[in-house]
Design a protein around this motif. Structure first.
Motif, mmCIF file in Angstrom:
data_model
loop_
_atom_site.group_PDB
_atom_site.id
_atom_site.type_symbol
_atom_site.label_atom_id
_atom_site.label_comp_id
_atom_site.label_asym_id
_atom_site.label_seq_id
_atom_site.Cartn_x
_atom_site.Cartn_y
_atom_site.Cartn_z
ATOM 1 N N GLN A 218 0.912 -1.220 0.033
ATOM 2 C CA GLN A 218 -0.026 -0.161 -0.022
ATOM 3 C C GLN A 218 0.873 1.329 0.101
ATOM 4 O OE1 GLN A 218 -0.484 -2.717 2.057
ATOM 5 N NE2 GLN A 218 -2.880 -3.204 2.245
ATOM 6 N N CYS A 219 1.917 1.119 0.633
ATOM 7 C CA CYS A 219 2.781 2.139 0.679
ATOM 8 C C CYS A 219 3.603 2.611 -0.594
ATOM 9 C CB CYS A 219 4.145 2.272 1.731
ATOM 10 S SG CYS A 219 3.371 2.341 3.429
ATOM 11 N N TYR A 222 0.967 4.140 -2.710
ATOM 12 C CA TYR A 222 0.646 5.466 -2.183
ATOM 13 C C TYR A 222 1.754 6.651 -2.635
ATOM 14 C CZ TYR A 222 -0.856 9.375 1.123
ATOM 15 O OH TYR A 222 -1.323 10.235 1.693
ATOM 16 N N THR A 242 -1.976 -3.704 -9.777
ATOM 17 C CA THR A 242 -3.214 -3.216 -8.979
ATOM 18 C C THR A 242 -3.876 -1.985 -9.626
ATOM 19 O OG1 THR A 242 -3.942 -2.569 -6.724
ATOM 20 C CG2 THR A 242 -1.734 -1.471 -7.786
ATOM 21 N N TYR A 266 -6.932 -0.095 1.449
ATOM 22 C CA TYR A 266 -6.130 1.227 1.206
ATOM 23 C C TYR A 266 -6.413 2.234 1.975
ATOM 24 C CZ TYR A 266 -3.389 3.886 -2.155
ATOM 25 O OH TYR A 266 -2.525 4.797 -2.960
ATOM 26 N N TYR A 271 -10.484 0.643 -1.616
ATOM 27 C CA TYR A 271 -9.674 -0.585 -1.525
ATOM 28 C C TYR A 271 -9.171 -0.696 -3.006
ATOM 29 C CZ TYR A 271 -12.408 -2.811 2.120
ATOM 30 O OH TYR A 271 -12.765 -2.894 3.384
ATOM 31 N N LEU A 272 -8.260 -1.553 -3.038
ATOM 32 C CA LEU A 272 -7.542 -1.851 -4.338
ATOM 33 C C LEU A 272 -7.657 -3.627 -4.749
ATOM 34 C CD1 LEU A 272 -3.690 -0.563 -3.191
ATOM 35 C CD2 LEU A 272 -5.383 0.711 -4.960
#
Length: 429
Positions: A218-219, A222, A242, A266, A271-272
């Motif tokens: 997730q990072c 981001y 993704t 996320y 959400y991803l």
């Protein structure tokens, strides 16, 4: 990020400027980045990466175990921070942390680390700590996983997930079943503060805020995804493709263990949709290791880095091949029993160039089978952001991405979990 590479000038020394340290504890390396926000935008003032070389034997699980020595991971982290200028670290006000997902490590209460005074202030070392059992661990068989309680989640349980590993230890240490919930951390929101530094650390002031740990995946997303029409393709040790789900999307209440796509939580309640393959750069590394071992058995010692360079050059000279390789050496979470295979073998397609080209094609084709181009198109994707160490240094993989996913592909975007972890803390209000 290159080892000890300093980026930009020294704005962290400007009075009143807030610096945030982002740390990513990855599968093969530790990365750290000093990030600040200016009127001109986000600036990375320093960055560093160190390979951990942390692989360790697993006495309990044997060849199925994938464990890492926590001492070596923290050693690499301390080396990264020691490479940064002290005057920059002294201005750090927050620390964001991400790391390889799914694994588990144990420590004795209040004995997890030991702080010692050094020439640059304080530093810490692991104390009474187990090995890290990583996401690559395969000790939990399909039959064992099917015997566990079904998760109250839309995500399926898989070998290498910390909760499954804990159950494995419970069974194999002959303890009664019943999951030890007290071992699990409290769940908070991204950007929440886990605590404050109990000592200064390589010049970072005592009392600096430390954010709760975040997933490296997730990072990474981001750090680079700026539009909801972006898809992100990352190929490092493993591989992920993704795309963001529509605002307000809620995943199903129960998991589908046969689905190749998972819905990862996320930021901001979003959400991803993720095709998370266990087979990425690790497949190429396995191939290189195999070639080097064959050469050694034939009486020739070669550097693996030289083998890698030669095989990529050979594949670049071979634009296409009829050889077909299914690269799932490590299985997949939705098909754990599927192994790798080679088909359509002909005498004319057995050169190093043919095999390497087919292997790179197979890695991308495997991702495409999990999350096809048509699905991305229907989701409104307009471009792909390509990232990850295995992709960035492999022109053959890039060519195969562009063949199989006919979108504009942007490489070299700032896709980095350490950067993302810093940005989360930087943007925290």
């Amino acid at each position: 990020m290159a080892d000890n590479q300093a980026i930009g000038l020294s704005p962290c020394t400007t009075p009143g400027t807030m610096c945030v340290l982002g740390i990513d504890l990855g599968t093969t390396s530790v990365k750290a980045a000093l990030v600040m926000e200016t009127e001109q935008g986000r600036i990375v003032t320093q960055s560093c990466s160190r390979e951990t070389q942390a692989q360790a034997d697993s006495p309990a699980a044997g060849a199925q175990g994938k464990e890492q020595d926590v001492q070596k991971i923290i050693k690499a982290l301390n080396e990264c921070l020691a490479a940064f200028p002290q005057e920059h670290l002294q201005r750090v006000s927050r620390i964001g942390i991400s790391g390889q997902m799914h694994g588990v490590v144990f420590w004795k209460t209040n004995q997890g680390c030991k702080w010692t005074k050094s020439g640059t202030g304080h530093t810490f070392q692991p104390g009474e700590v187990s090995h890290l059992i990583t996401w690559q661990d395969s000790r939990c068989s399909s039959s064992f996983l099917s015997s566990l309680p079904q998760p109250q989640s839309h995500l399926s349980l898989a070998t290498g997930f910390g909760c499954a590993t804990i159950y494995w230890y419970l069974k194999n240490s002959l303890r009664e079943s019943g999951f030890p919930l007290d071992l699990l951390p409290e769940v908070g929101d991204p950007g929440d503060i886990a605590g404050r530094m109990p000592h200064d650390w390589h010049g970072i002031p005592k009392g600096t805020e430390v954010g709760i740990a975040l997933g490296d995946f997730q990072c990474s997303v981001y750090s680079c995804m700026t539009e909801r029409t972006d898809a992100v393709l990352n190929i490092s040790t493993s591989a992920q493709l993704t795309v963001p789900m529509p605002l307000g999307f809620q995943p199903p209440e129960t998991p589908d263990s046969l689905s190749a796509v998972a819905y990862f939580p996320y930021f901001d309640g979003n959400y991803l949709a993720v095709a998370a393959s266990l087979n990425g750069g690790n497949v190429l590394a396995t191939f290189v290791d195999m070639l080097a071992r064959w050469m050694a058995e034939l009486g020739y010692e070669v550097l693996e880095s030289s083998v890698y360079t030669q095989m990529i050059n050979a594949a670049l000279a071979q634009n296409a091949t009829r050889l077909s390789i299914c690269p799932t050496v490590f299985g997949e979470r939705h098909m754990p029993e599927q192994l790798a295979s080679v088909t359509s073998i002909t005498a004319s397609d057995l050169s190093l160039g043919h095999v390497t080209r087919a292997l790179c094609h197979g890695i991308i084709q495997n991702l495409h089978s999990m999350l096809p181009f048509q699905h991305l198109k229907e989701a409104g994707v307009k471009r792909i952001l390509g990232s990850g160490s295995a992709l960035s240094r492999n022109e053959v993989l890039k060519q195969e991405v562009e063949k199989i996913f006919p979108f504009p592909v942007i490489y070299g975007k700032d896709v980095d979990a350490a950067m993302g972890a810093a940005m989360v803390m930087l943007h925290r209000r």
